[in-house]
Design a protein around this motif. Structure first.
Motif, mmCIF file in Angstrom:
data_model
loop_
_atom_site.group_PDB
_atom_site.id
_atom_site.type_symbol
_atom_site.label_atom_id
_atom_site.label_comp_id
_atom_site.label_asym_id
_atom_site.label_seq_id
_atom_site.Cartn_x
_atom_site.Cartn_y
_atom_site.Cartn_z
ATOM 1 N N LYS A 57 22.792 55.651 35.912
ATOM 2 C CA LYS A 57 23.357 56.333 37.081
ATOM 3 C C LYS A 57 22.536 56.021 38.331
ATOM 4 C CE LYS A 57 24.908 60.956 38.467
ATOM 5 N NZ LYS A 57 24.948 62.395 38.058
ATOM 6 N N THR A 91 32.508 54.019 37.271
ATOM 7 C CA THR A 91 31.504 54.175 38.328
ATOM 8 C C THR A 91 31.621 53.037 39.340
ATOM 9 O OG1 THR A 91 29.741 52.836 37.308
ATOM 10 C CG2 THR A 91 29.960 55.130 36.572
ATOM 11 N N ASP A 92 30.875 53.158 40.443
ATOM 12 C CA ASP A 92 30.852 52.105 41.456
ATOM 13 C C ASP A 92 29.777 51.064 41.177
ATOM 14 O OD1 ASP A 92 32.942 53.168 42.954
ATOM 15 O OD2 ASP A 92 31.604 54.482 44.100
ATOM 16 N N THR A 93 28.987 51.266 40.149
ATOM 17 C CA THR A 93 27.907 50.331 39.824
ATOM 18 C C THR A 93 28.482 49.017 39.314
ATOM 19 O OG1 THR A 93 26.445 52.169 39.221
ATOM 20 C CG2 THR A 93 25.837 49.971 38.427
#
Length: 210
Positions: A57, A91-93
């Protein structure tokens, strides 16, 4: 400042990617199973398969530099990638994968790959097939911002760092000398460039020495 994690950072390519990113001012976390041998500012000592969504995260990007070479461990190319994708799902990762060259196409119809050629060494076919299978499974993940980066056919561990390369796509690309070659060091440059400026989301790209 980009905040990235490099999984399997102690490996040859992982160390070079880590070093390149640190030099450019990235905040780098090395994810390693044993004692850290990289230039990373931060260390997460944990097995890839034990990583959780919470562990990953907050990173702008996660680099997957995992490798498996034996008959027993080759299926882990698929299972490790699936685990990372599941951990980053939604997620944006970004997830950037150190890929293989065997799955690069050699015809415009994309029906034949480098590993299908008569000159492809038999000893490398199991590895190329395992990595190609993992890429095929990755293509079905629309829930992850992945980028798969294939090296040139001749991937030189101890080659020099020139800082220059040609960015290709799905097909085997040759430079003006008719070569398909790149050093680990220049591959690391390309990887960090993609993290810094690239937008090849859910795409496979490739790199070759200029």
């Amino acid at each position: 400042m980009k905040k990235i994690a490099v999984v399997a950072a102690n490996g040859k390519e992982g160390r070079l990617i880590t070093e390149e990113a640190v030099k450019r001012g990235f905040d780098v976390t090395a994810v390693v199973r044993s004692e850290n041998r990289t230039a990373a500012q931060n260390v997460l000592q944990k097995d890839l398969f034990d990583l959780t969504a919470e562990d990953l995260k907050g990173f702008d990007a996660v680099v997957d530099a995992f490798g498996a070479w034996t008959e027993k461990t080759l299926p882990q190319h698929s299972t490790s990638l699936e685990h990372l994708c599941d951990s980053l799902s939604g997620t944006d990762t970004r997830l950037l994968i150190v890929g293989g060259a065997g799955s690069l196409y050699v015809n415009p119809e994309h029906t034949a790959c480098v590993m299908d050629g008569p000159d492809f060494p038999d000893s490398f076919k199991p590895l190329a097939s395992a990595m190609g299978k993992a890429l095929g499974e990755l293509r079905g993940r629309n829930d992850v911002r992945w980028t798969y980066i294939s090296p040139a056919a001749d991937f030189q561990a101890d080659g020099e760092r020139t800082g220059e390369y040609i960015l290709g796509g799905e097909e085997l690309t040759l430079n003006e000398r008719g070569e398909s070659v790149i050093s680990y060091a220049d591959y690391a440059v390309a990887m960090v460039d993609e993290i810094e400026n690239g937008e090849h989301i859910q795409q496979r790209i490739s790199v070759v020495r200029k």
